[in-house]
Design a protein around this motif. Structure first.
Motif, short mmCIF file in Angstrom:
data_model
loop_
_atom_site.label_atom_id
_atom_site.label_comp_id
_atom_site.label_asym_id
_atom_site.label_seq_id
_atom_site.Cartn_x
_atom_site.Cartn_y
_atom_site.Cartn_z
N VAL A 147 84.12 173.33 -21.68
CA VAL A 147 85.20 172.84 -20.81
C VAL A 147 85.98 174.00 -20.23
O VAL A 147 86.18 175.03 -20.88
CB VAL A 147 86.16 171.87 -21.56
CG1 VAL A 147 85.40 170.65 -22.09
CG2 VAL A 147 86.93 172.55 -22.67
N HIS A 151 95.79 173.28 -24.33
CA HIS A 151 95.07 173.37 -23.06
C HIS A 151 94.94 172.00 -22.42
O HIS A 151 94.97 170.98 -23.11
CB HIS A 151 93.66 173.96 -23.28
CG HIS A 151 92.77 173.05 -24.05
ND1 HIS A 151 92.84 172.93 -25.42
CD2 HIS A 151 91.80 172.17 -23.65
CE1 HIS A 151 91.95 172.04 -25.83
NE2 HIS A 151 91.30 171.55 -24.77
N ARG A 204 84.56 169.28 -17.36
CA ARG A 204 83.62 169.27 -18.48
C ARG A 204 82.25 169.71 -17.99
O ARG A 204 82.02 169.82 -16.80
CB ARG A 204 83.53 167.85 -19.08
CG ARG A 204 84.88 167.38 -19.60
CD ARG A 204 84.80 166.12 -20.42
NE ARG A 204 86.16 165.69 -20.78
CZ ARG A 204 86.88 166.24 -21.77
NH1 ARG A 204 86.35 167.17 -22.54
NH2 ARG A 204 88.11 165.83 -22.01
N ARG A 239 89.95 154.85 -30.91
CA ARG A 239 89.79 156.31 -30.85
C ARG A 239 91.09 156.83 -30.27
O ARG A 239 91.45 156.48 -29.13
CB ARG A 239 88.61 156.61 -29.92
CG ARG A 239 88.22 158.06 -29.85
CD ARG A 239 86.99 158.14 -28.95
NE ARG A 239 86.64 159.48 -28.61
CZ ARG A 239 85.91 160.30 -29.38
NH1 ARG A 239 85.46 159.88 -30.55
NH2 ARG A 239 85.62 161.51 -28.97
N PHE A 274 94.51 159.81 -30.00
CA PHE A 274 95.01 161.19 -30.11
C PHE A 274 96.44 161.27 -29.58
O PHE A 274 96.82 160.49 -28.70
CB PHE A 274 94.09 162.18 -29.38
CG PHE A 274 93.84 161.88 -27.93
CD1 PHE A 274 92.96 160.87 -27.54
CD2 PHE A 274 94.47 162.62 -26.93
CE1 PHE A 274 92.72 160.60 -26.20
CE2 PHE A 274 94.23 162.36 -25.59
CZ PHE A 274 93.35 161.35 -25.23
N PHE A 329 94.06 165.39 -32.31
CA PHE A 329 93.00 164.41 -32.12
C PHE A 329 92.70 163.74 -33.45
O PHE A 329 92.38 164.43 -34.43
CB PHE A 329 91.76 165.12 -31.57
CG PHE A 329 90.60 164.21 -31.33
CD1 PHE A 329 90.59 163.36 -30.23
CD2 PHE A 329 89.52 164.20 -32.19
CE1 PHE A 329 89.52 162.51 -29.99
CE2 PHE A 329 88.43 163.36 -31.96
CZ PHE A 329 88.44 162.51 -30.86
N THR A 367 92.19 170.12 -20.26
CA THR A 367 90.83 170.22 -19.74
C THR A 367 90.81 169.77 -18.28
O THR A 367 91.33 168.70 -17.95
CB THR A 367 89.88 169.36 -20.60
OG1 THR A 367 89.84 169.93 -21.91
CG2 THR A 367 88.47 169.35 -20.02
N HIS A 417 95.87 165.58 -19.35
CA HIS A 417 96.80 165.54 -20.49
C HIS A 417 96.60 166.79 -21.32
O HIS A 417 95.61 167.51 -21.15
CB HIS A 417 96.49 164.31 -21.36
CG HIS A 417 95.18 164.49 -22.06
ND1 HIS A 417 93.99 164.23 -21.42
CD2 HIS A 417 94.86 164.97 -23.28
CE1 HIS A 417 92.98 164.52 -22.24
NE2 HIS A 417 93.48 164.99 -23.38
N TYR A 477 92.66 156.61 -19.97
CA TYR A 477 93.35 156.61 -21.26
C TYR A 477 94.49 155.60 -21.22
O TYR A 477 95.13 155.41 -20.19
CB TYR A 477 93.92 158.00 -21.57
CG TYR A 477 92.87 159.06 -21.78
CD1 TYR A 477 91.76 158.82 -22.58
CD2 TYR A 477 92.99 160.31 -21.19
CE1 TYR A 477 90.79 159.79 -22.78
CE2 TYR A 477 92.02 161.29 -21.37
CZ TYR A 477 90.93 161.02 -22.17
OH TYR A 477 89.98 161.97 -22.35
N THR A 524 96.24 167.68 -25.28
CA THR A 524 96.12 167.10 -26.62
C THR A 524 96.96 167.88 -27.63
O THR A 524 96.92 169.11 -27.67
CB THR A 524 94.64 167.12 -27.08
OG1 THR A 524 93.89 166.28 -26.20
CG2 THR A 524 94.49 166.57 -28.49
P1 2AM Z 1 89.07 168.50 -24.78
O1 2AM Z 1 89.78 168.04 -23.54
O2 2AM Z 1 89.26 169.94 -25.06
O3 2AM Z 1 87.64 168.06 -24.82
C1 2AM Z 1 90.33 163.07 -25.77
O4 2AM Z 1 88.98 163.17 -26.00
C2 2AM Z 1 91.03 164.37 -26.06
O5 2AM Z 1 90.85 164.76 -27.41
C3 2AM Z 1 90.56 165.53 -25.22
O6 2AM Z 1 91.66 166.28 -24.80
C4 2AM Z 1 89.69 166.35 -26.12
O7 2AM Z 1 89.79 167.73 -25.97
C5 2AM Z 1 90.25 166.02 -27.49
N1 2AM Z 1 89.16 165.98 -28.45
C6 2AM Z 1 88.05 165.24 -28.39
N2 2AM Z 1 87.27 165.45 -29.47
C7 2AM Z 1 87.93 166.35 -30.22
C8 2AM Z 1 87.66 166.97 -31.47
N3 2AM Z 1 86.58 166.69 -32.17
N4 2AM Z 1 88.56 167.87 -31.91
C9 2AM Z 1 89.66 168.16 -31.22
N5 2AM Z 1 89.98 167.59 -30.05
C10 2AM Z 1 89.12 166.70 -29.55
#
Ligand code: 2AM
Length: 184
Positions: free
Chosen positions: A89, A126, A131, A9, A11, A50, A128, A45, A163, A47
């Protein structure tokens, strides 16, 4: 369904150095304890893209495609707290400079070229912080944070673990300039 031996998984993200990480944590403290699901300090972090669950065997092709990207460094200004109601979030974010948006486009293209399938959403830069935040927090606004960005990473997410950085890429030539001028 994910086959853990065969799948990862993953990103792309911006990964703060210790100084920027501390500055993010300081701003997070301003919010108090918004929920029990505070993002651990070591996982903070931003993103970029993803990709979700992918075959491990695709990684080498992906890394090679991203190696060809040429993009400049930039300064990411983080000057807003916010909340995504659907994802629940609370975050620290800001406005991406054009060079950051361009990097995200290039990552999209490189990932597709390497044969990876993923759902492309709109990029909303952004970090996060919490959560499971069920209602809009009354946050005020943070002291603006200027983050000089000189690299990006590919991260692997394994449930319950920090991570893991799979690869790092340096951003281009204007980067030294950005570093010299950037102030946290
Ligand atoms: P988030 O922090 O806004 O939840 C690891 O999970 C990273 O990938 C997180 O920063 C998360 O964003 C992002 N992420 C997880 N699922 C995702 C999705 N379906 N689409 C976009 N970003 C995603």
């Amino acid at each position: 369904m994910q086959d853990k031996a065969r799948d990862v998984r993953i990103f792309f993200a911006l990964w703060p150095d210790q100084a920027v990480r501390s500055a993010i944590i300081k701003r997070r403290e301003q919010l108090g304890r918004l929920s029990r699901r505070q993002v651990p300090d070591h996982n903070l972090h931003l993103t970029l893209l993803f990709l979700g669950n992918q075959r491990r065997a695709m990684l080498s092709e992906l890394l090679a495609a991203v190696d060809d990207i040429q993009a400049d460094g930039f300064v990411m200004l983080l000057d807003q707290f916010g909340w995504f109601p659907a994802a629940r979030v609370a975050w620290l974010g800001g406005t991406a400079p054009d060079s950051a948006s361009r990097l995200v486009e290039l990552l999209n293209e490189a990932s597709r070229q390497s044969g990876i399938h993923f759902r492309q959403g709109q990029w909303k830069p952004h970090i996060t912080l919490f959560r499971q935040v069920h209602k809009q927090p009354d946050c005020g606004q943070p002291q603006p944070l200027s983050w000089p960005v000189s690299e990006f990473v590919l991260l692997e997410s394994v449930s319950g673990q920090p991570y893991r950085i799979l690869h790092r890429w340096q951003l281009g030539t204007r980067l030294r300039e950005v570093k010299a001028n950037g102030v946290v």
